[in-house]
Design an enzyme around this catalytic site. Structure first.
Site, mmCIF file in Angstrom:
data_model
loop_
_atom_site.group_PDB
_atom_site.id
_atom_site.type_symbol
_atom_site.label_atom_id
_atom_site.label_comp_id
_atom_site.label_asym_id
_atom_site.label_seq_id
_atom_site.Cartn_x
_atom_site.Cartn_y
_atom_site.Cartn_z
ATOM 1 N N HIS A 102 0.828 -1.220 0.000
ATOM 2 C CA HIS A 102 0.000 0.000 0.000
ATOM 3 C C HIS A 102 0.861 1.269 0.000
ATOM 4 O O HIS A 102 0.520 2.262 0.639
ATOM 5 C CB HIS A 102 -0.942 0.035 1.210
ATOM 6 C CG HIS A 102 -1.967 -1.052 1.225
ATOM 7 N ND1 HIS A 102 -3.255 -0.880 0.796
ATOM 8 C CD2 HIS A 102 -1.892 -2.353 1.621
ATOM 9 C CE1 HIS A 102 -3.934 -2.012 0.947
ATOM 10 N NE2 HIS A 102 -3.129 -2.919 1.429
ATOM 11 N N ASN A 129 -10.346 -2.741 2.723
ATOM 12 C CA ASN A 129 -10.071 -2.729 1.284
ATOM 13 C C ASN A 129 -11.362 -2.452 0.530
ATOM 14 O O ASN A 129 -12.450 -2.425 1.113
ATOM 15 C CB ASN A 129 -9.518 -4.091 0.839
ATOM 16 C CG ASN A 129 -8.019 -4.245 1.115
ATOM 17 O OD1 ASN A 129 -7.316 -3.264 1.336
ATOM 18 N ND2 ASN A 129 -7.547 -5.470 1.097
#
Ligand code: NDP
Ligand code: HEM
Length: 496
Positions: A67, A140
């Site tokens: 990420h 997510n």
């Protein structure tokens, strides 16, 4: 900053601050340097030059191991529905109550400079500055994940990153892993649908994925899954559009978010919860601690809770977005983790990586600091910048009484005992393909979606070795025989 409000502006066009060295001494020429005469070498006494270079040399901190590429903004969560029957979570206690927050969206596999439109899940992480501490939702944009065994996370991630020899992305590694760990199939179906390339961060949903427990002071609890549904509507790129955008504007999603907020077009999400009692969970068709499964919405309806709106851009990307540090273990009274082993391992992993990435006092960085924290037993360490609790005792002293608030843990539902074992969650079986097939059928409801899926997989898989391709065709045939055949046919045409 952070907790109460977003940061005060340090930049005003009509002011002319006096330029100084880092120790505050005024200096006449920021580009000048000292030497004896007009051709002499540098002078070591030139603190301004050395300080400038030395600080520059240290500008980078480790990027997030996953990420790494992201963008974020501040916002507010407003309670729209009463959920007092479910939990004692302070943030939800009154309809109309507003809680400030910061959100960071991200792609997963790419480096900090990678393209925003890569086919990848998107991170959707939120830090709520609640009256009872910071509550992080590290979610997510997909309701399931590739793994249900925590040890597999680093192994799986390695296969989505670069080959250790070539330093290239590697389709064989990618599909070799996925075709030999077929519990990932449900997430693979999501990833290679057009939802794998969202048009923007504003046009995607967020999901807790994991099951949590929401608790009440009497020790009772329910199991929950949280959904954030975009009020902008789902909008996706086709593979072709995403690829084109990654060349034309690799920062498209960050730009879209910043400019929308700047224009006053504030993106929002309606927040829902799915709820199962412990008794219902026991009888439920799906193991609620298996991260590769959803709770079908027809069986467990979505119950609205509130609205999340993003309404303020950061003033400084590094201070506020790069340094923000989320963790699934940043919880508040009224919510507990479930025994989902992936969630349990995440409780450890995030603060661990923050101590590495940002330092042991990462919670003192303004964007991470809670509204109220009083923990004088945590002292010192690098960058202790909050006054270090002054003269307060650094142990529970009888000369300084503290108030300890009772936070009762929930009545245990799961009970366990026995010898330690080394086991996987469960072997992959036909059940693992049921929800993947469900999604395949959902794609069939919108014209063109199944065709796009086949072409999205084929374009990627064609670069993998023959035996990996064959195993992958077999995997997709377990979802649907025609799907496996169509992928095989299209992929083999593309093999060079
Ligand atoms: P339903 O048949 O009740 O509804 C279908 C759901 O599928 C929608 O609510 C939507 O989720 C999601 N969906 C629609 N189009 C797509 C797409 N192109 N790609 C991915 N997801 C899409 O759903 P069920 O709950 O019975 O689940 C059916 C399948 O939908 C599951 O196997 C799962 O893969 C997927 N899904 C289920 C979710 C859940 O939590 N139950 C959440 C998301 C997907 P949304 O409204 O959240 O956009
Ligand atoms: C980021 C580990 C699974 C969502 C990260 C980071 C690590 C990590 C180390 C970098 C954090 C940082 O440097 O700030 C893990 C491990 C997992 C796992 C060990 C499983 C065992 C998941 C799952 C989800 C998720 C299942 C979603 C449901 C995120 C998000 C971020 C992130 C959104 C980015 C946070 C941000 O914006 O700063 N993860 N992760 N992760 N992870 Fe996970």
């Amino acid at each position: 900053m952070g907790a109460n409000d977003t940061p005060a502006s340090t930049f005003r066009y009509n002011e002319k601050p006096v330029y100084t060295t880092s120790n505050g001494a005024p200096i006449d020429n920021p580009e000048g340097w000292q030497r004896p005469g007009t051709i002499g070498p540098l002078l070591l006494q030139d603190f301004h030059l050395i300080d400038t270079l030395a600080h520059f040399d240290r500008e980078r901190i480790p990027e997030r191991v996953v990420h790494a590429k992201g963008a974020g903004a501040y916002g507010v969560f407003e309670v729209t529905h009463d959920t007092s029957d479910l939990s004692s979570i302070n943030m939800f206690d009154t309809v109309g109550k507003k809680t400030n927050c910061i959100v960071r969206f991200s792609t997963v596999g790419g480096e900090k400079g990678s393209a925003d439109t890569a086919r990848d899940p998107r991170g959707f992480a939120i830090k709520f500055y609640t009256e009872e501490g910071n509550w992080d939702w590290v979610y997510n944009n997909t309701p399931v994940f590739f793994i249900r065994d925590p040890t597999k996370f680093p192994l799986f991630i390695h296969t989505q990153k670069r080959n250790p020899q070539t330093n290239l992305k590697d389709a064989t590694m990618f599909w070799d892993y996925l075709s030999t760990h077929q519990e990932a199939i449900h997430q693979v179906m999501t990833l290679f649908s057009d939802r794998g390339t969202p048009y923007s961060f504003r046009h995607m949903n967020g999901y807790s994925g994991h099951t949590h427990k929401w608790t009440k002071p009497d020790g009772s609890f329910v199991y929950t899954q949280v959904h954030l549904k975009t009020d902008q509507g789902i909008k996706t790129f086709t593979n072709e559009e995403a690829t084109k955008m990654s060349a034309e504007n690799p920062d498209w999603n960050a730009q879209d978010l910043f400019e929308s907020i700047q224009k006053g077009e504030y993106p929002s999400w309606t927040v829902y919860v799915q709820v199962l009692t412990p008794e219902e969970a026991e009888k439920f068709k799906w193991n609620i601690f298996d991260l590769t499964k959803v709770w079908p919405q027809k069986d467990v309806p979505l119950r609205p809770i509130g609205k999340l709106t993003l309404n303020k851009n950061p003033e400084n990307y590094f201070a506020e977005i790069e340094q923000v540090a989320f963790s699934p273990s940043h919880l508040v009274p009224g919510v507990e983790p479930s025994i989902d082993p992936v969630l349990q391992s995440r409780l450890f992993s995030y603060p661990d990586t923050h101590r590495h990435r940002l330092g042991t006092n990462y919670q003192q960085i303004p964007v991470n600091a809670p509204l109220k924290a009083f923990n004088p037993f945590q002292r010192d360490g690098a960058m202790a910048i909050n006054g270090n609790y002054g003269a307060n005792p650094n142990y529970p002293s009888s000369y300084r009484q503290l108030t300890y608030k009772a936070v009762k843990p929930s009545v245990t539902h799961e009970s366990w005992s026995g010898a330690a074992v080394h086991e996987l969650f469960q072997e992959v079986n036909d059940d693992d393909f049921v929800q993947a097939k469900g999604l395949w059928d959902v794609l069939g409801r919108t014209p063109g979606q199944q065709e796009n899926f086949i072409s999205n997989v084929s374009g990627h898989l064609a670069a993998a070795h023959q035996d990996t391709r064959t195993r992958t065709y077999e995997m997709f045939s377990r979802v649907d025989a025609d799907l496996g055949n169509s992928i095989k046919e299209q992929t083999e045409k593309l093999v060079k």
